[in-house]
Design a protein around this motif. Sequence first.
Motif, mmCIF file in Angstrom:
data_model
loop_
_atom_site.group_PDB
_atom_site.id
_atom_site.type_symbol
_atom_site.label_atom_id
_atom_site.label_comp_id
_atom_site.label_asym_id
_atom_site.label_seq_id
_atom_site.Cartn_x
_atom_site.Cartn_y
_atom_site.Cartn_z
ATOM 1 N N GLY A 1 0.810 -1.214 0.000
ATOM 2 C CA GLY A 1 0.000 0.000 0.000
ATOM 3 C C GLY A 1 0.847 1.269 0.000
ATOM 4 O O GLY A 1 0.334 2.377 -0.162
ATOM 5 N N GLN A 2 2.138 1.075 0.198
ATOM 6 C CA GLN A 2 3.018 2.255 0.216
ATOM 7 C C GLN A 2 3.185 2.810 -1.199
ATOM 8 O O GLN A 2 3.362 2.055 -2.152
ATOM 9 C CB GLN A 2 4.392 1.878 0.772
ATOM 10 C CG GLN A 2 5.330 3.054 0.898
ATOM 11 C CD GLN A 2 6.756 2.596 1.204
ATOM 12 O OE1 GLN A 2 7.142 1.474 0.845
ATOM 13 N NE2 GLN A 2 7.502 3.432 1.873
ATOM 14 N N VAL A 3 3.096 4.120 -1.310
ATOM 15 C CA VAL A 3 3.330 4.770 -2.596
ATOM 16 C C VAL A 3 4.838 4.966 -2.774
ATOM 17 O O VAL A 3 5.511 5.472 -1.864
ATOM 18 C CB VAL A 3 2.593 6.117 -2.681
ATOM 19 C CG1 VAL A 3 3.020 6.894 -3.931
ATOM 20 C CG2 VAL A 3 1.094 5.904 -2.682
ATOM 21 N N ASP A 4 5.316 4.550 -3.915
ATOM 22 C CA ASP A 4 6.761 4.660 -4.199
ATOM 23 C C ASP A 4 6.955 5.637 -5.372
ATOM 24 O O ASP A 4 6.420 5.406 -6.451
ATOM 25 C CB ASP A 4 7.324 3.280 -4.560
ATOM 26 C CG ASP A 4 8.812 3.314 -4.754
ATOM 27 O OD1 ASP A 4 9.547 3.065 -3.780
ATOM 28 O OD2 ASP A 4 9.262 3.628 -5.896
ATOM 29 N N THR B 1 4.282 5.890 5.111
ATOM 30 C CA THR B 1 4.948 7.048 4.509
ATOM 31 C C THR B 1 5.469 6.689 3.125
ATOM 32 O O THR B 1 6.148 5.672 2.972
ATOM 33 C CB THR B 1 6.121 7.513 5.387
ATOM 34 O OG1 THR B 1 5.620 7.758 6.688
ATOM 35 C CG2 THR B 1 6.761 8.780 4.830
ATOM 36 N N PRO B 2 5.134 7.480 2.137
ATOM 37 C CA PRO B 2 5.591 7.161 0.787
ATOM 38 C C PRO B 2 7.115 7.152 0.696
ATOM 39 O O PRO B 2 7.793 7.887 1.414
ATOM 40 C CB PRO B 2 5.002 8.291 -0.070
ATOM 41 C CG PRO B 2 3.952 8.909 0.768
ATOM 42 C CD PRO B 2 4.337 8.714 2.179
ATOM 43 N N ALA C 1 5.866 16.754 -2.624
ATOM 44 C CA ALA C 1 4.725 16.330 -3.444
ATOM 45 C C ALA C 1 4.473 14.835 -3.294
ATOM 46 O O ALA C 1 3.314 14.385 -3.245
ATOM 47 C CB ALA C 1 4.989 16.690 -4.906
ATOM 48 N N ALA C 2 5.564 14.055 -3.198
ATOM 49 C CA ALA C 2 5.421 12.599 -3.049
ATOM 50 C C ALA C 2 4.646 12.262 -1.772
ATOM 51 O O ALA C 2 3.797 11.349 -1.760
ATOM 52 C CB ALA C 2 6.810 11.951 -3.020
ATOM 53 N N GLY D 1 1.000 10.360 -1.528
ATOM 54 C CA GLY D 1 0.743 9.227 -0.641
ATOM 55 C C GLY D 1 -0.492 9.455 0.217
ATOM 56 O O GLY D 1 -1.333 8.550 0.386
ATOM 57 N N VAL D 2 -0.589 10.646 0.768
ATOM 58 C CA VAL D 2 -1.726 10.970 1.630
ATOM 59 C C VAL D 2 -3.034 10.921 0.822
ATOM 60 O O VAL D 2 -4.041 10.339 1.254
ATOM 61 C CB VAL D 2 -1.543 12.362 2.281
ATOM 62 C CG1 VAL D 2 -2.807 12.795 2.998
ATOM 63 C CG2 VAL D 2 -0.356 12.341 3.234
#
Lengths: 334, 439
Positions: B128-131, B175-176, B151-152, B156-157
């Motif tokens: 689920g983590q944004v990379d 946390t992304p 921005a990253a 993610g948020v």
Amino acid sequence: MDCLGGAILACVSLQIDHVTKRYGATLALDGLTFEVPRGEVFGFLGANGAGKTTTMRICLGIVRADAGEIHWAGTPVADLPRRTWGYLPEERGLYPRMGVLDQLVYFASLYGAAPAVARHEALAWLDRFQIPEYAEKRAEELSKGNQQKVQFIAAILHRPEVLLMDEPFTGLDPINLVILREAFTELRDQGRTLIFSTHQMEAAEALCESVAIIDRGRLVAGGRLRDLKRASGRRWIRIALEGAQPAPDWLGEIAGVERVGRDAVGAELELLAGAEPAAILNVVLARGGSISHFEVIDPSLEALFIELVGRPADGDGAWSANASPTPGPARDAA
Amino acid sequence: MASRDPLLPNAGIIARREYRDRVRGPLYMASTVVLMGLALLVALAPIGIRYFDRGTVTRIAIVSSDGGLAQRAVAVADTVLNGPPSGVDPATWQKPYHLEVTTTAGAEAAFTKGELAGVMAVERLPTGQVDVTLRTYEGPNSPRSQILAVAAFGIGVLDWSSRLPAGTDAPLFVTPAFHVDSINTATDGGRPLDPQETASRGFLGVVFVVLLFMSVIIYGMWVATGVAAEKSSRVMELMISAASPRQMLAGKVVGIGAAGLTQYLAIALPALVVLAFQDRIAEAILGPGWSQGTPIVGLTPMLLAGYGVFFLLGFGLFALIYAAMGSFVSRPDDLQTLSLPLSLVAIVGYLTAIVALSGGGGTWIRVASFVPPFSPFVMLARIMITAVQPWELAVSVGLLVAAVAVVSVVATRMYAAGVLLYGQRPGVRAFVAAARRAG
């Protein structure tokens, strides 16, 4: 101080001792040796290329001698502080865009003089030389004669013990010549030693107690001027007889007279070496001449120079000893 | 006599006169004012370029296998990069960035061609983590990389909140991750250099090398001309009895060098101040939102000190030789011919440094950075753009100091001989022969 009265060693200050200098194939000085008494005006005479400037430059440490030594008051010149010397070079020059007073103080400062004292004395000398209005002017605004006077002041402002001057009278008008001669006398009276080279034998004759005559790097003659003249053995008598114009022919027949020169008022008799003026006087009186003027004249310095060197000081090397130099006699100041 | 004369106070007295003589001259004052104006114009040029370039839009591509995630990334990045600065009317604000969603292949092709400033790959991992991976020509510390890191986090948020289920069991927020794939090779001691810093240091290197070259040529010729003018005016004859050649040479080099340094500082300092405060000046002139970071990043005290050392030693080395040459001519006009070989040596050093600054290299650059008289130029260039080992710097400076010492002795001898030569045609043979005679 009487340097002739057995105190020569005490008076001799500058000793040039067998100095030799060679520039490539040219031998500029060839074992040059002479002495300059302290506190005198000394004439350093020679034709162009005789070695005068080289000798002065060696004294100043600008050029090194190949051999020989120079001492001032017993100390090698290499061990003396620069301020011992004042130097007026033959090649004149000042900073063209710099103020006269500023550069006088500048040069004096280089010799170690305090700027404030130098400024005060420079103003006094400018006044003395009749150019006080040029103190704040640029050097390039001055005439050559006035620039020369400024250079002379630059050479003496730090009160040197010895002043070396290379042709100091060149380019000066008669009025400035007198001013400079008076300055020479004043500096000598202050106890300073003045050594100058010149082509102008009249100036040297009027100012110098002693001279050194050099040619091709060697000393030809040196010592008291009066002694040199006497030692030459050549003398003249100037004579005028009452009611005898032109002078009678029999003057030339007197024993001891080599040559007679006549003018409107009398004659100049050139005596043979060893001839006594008193004997000539007796002969003239015996011939019944009524003498209105009788004067013993030593040879002029110019005549002496030509006799010793073989050409005039301001002549070039092509001058021949056979040509007539027409040297005039000089009245003995003694 | 000359050998025993201490350097001071006469060298100081001569230096003071030379300095005053130069700086009070009308030509000096006029040239200083003109050059100062030119330097300020050059320093202000980036603001002018920025003004005329204000319509340019920077493209950034966003790549993702998830179309929704890609759209969310665009929305966040647009907010962060294109938000109008405070005080600017949003209606008139022109967005500086164009954000586009594209394919991986298309983005890579455009990035390679230089059409894109960066490619942001956004993926959601199984956890689920944004990379987020930013592929860019800049480093991780560049202002744009820092902004996109923020921005990253926003992406993610936004992605986490968009996936919140209706019930109460919300997935844990992770946390992304943000990576920067920096496409540059420049490093400083292993630390990757930001392209802006690299460009800045390259630019400053060129400026420093040019300034050193100009100083050597212009102020070195001042020294030579000063000596020749003293000879032509014959004042040298008075000087040589008042001061030793060593005192005169040192006084001239220091005095004229100081006059040159004064002009140099008068020209450089206002320009450096303008460069250092360029953002504020840009904001004051063009309005808010025009600041883009100072163009002289990377100028450290150590680099400035290095420049100072190489400037002083380099100038000293050349000025001593110029002074000796000046003593061998009777007129300043004759200097052009005699000084040409020395000018050529300076040009070789200058060109080698420029090659080094442009990324060229090789053995010759490395060797030249140690060998005087090239080392002031070449080592200066090396320390501006690459990491130079301390021992290399020490050897280069040591050799330069030794060269200055040797040249000062030889130049003094040549000067002593040369100042007395008049009316002779200057030549290398006369130069050497007179120096030997002076000994």
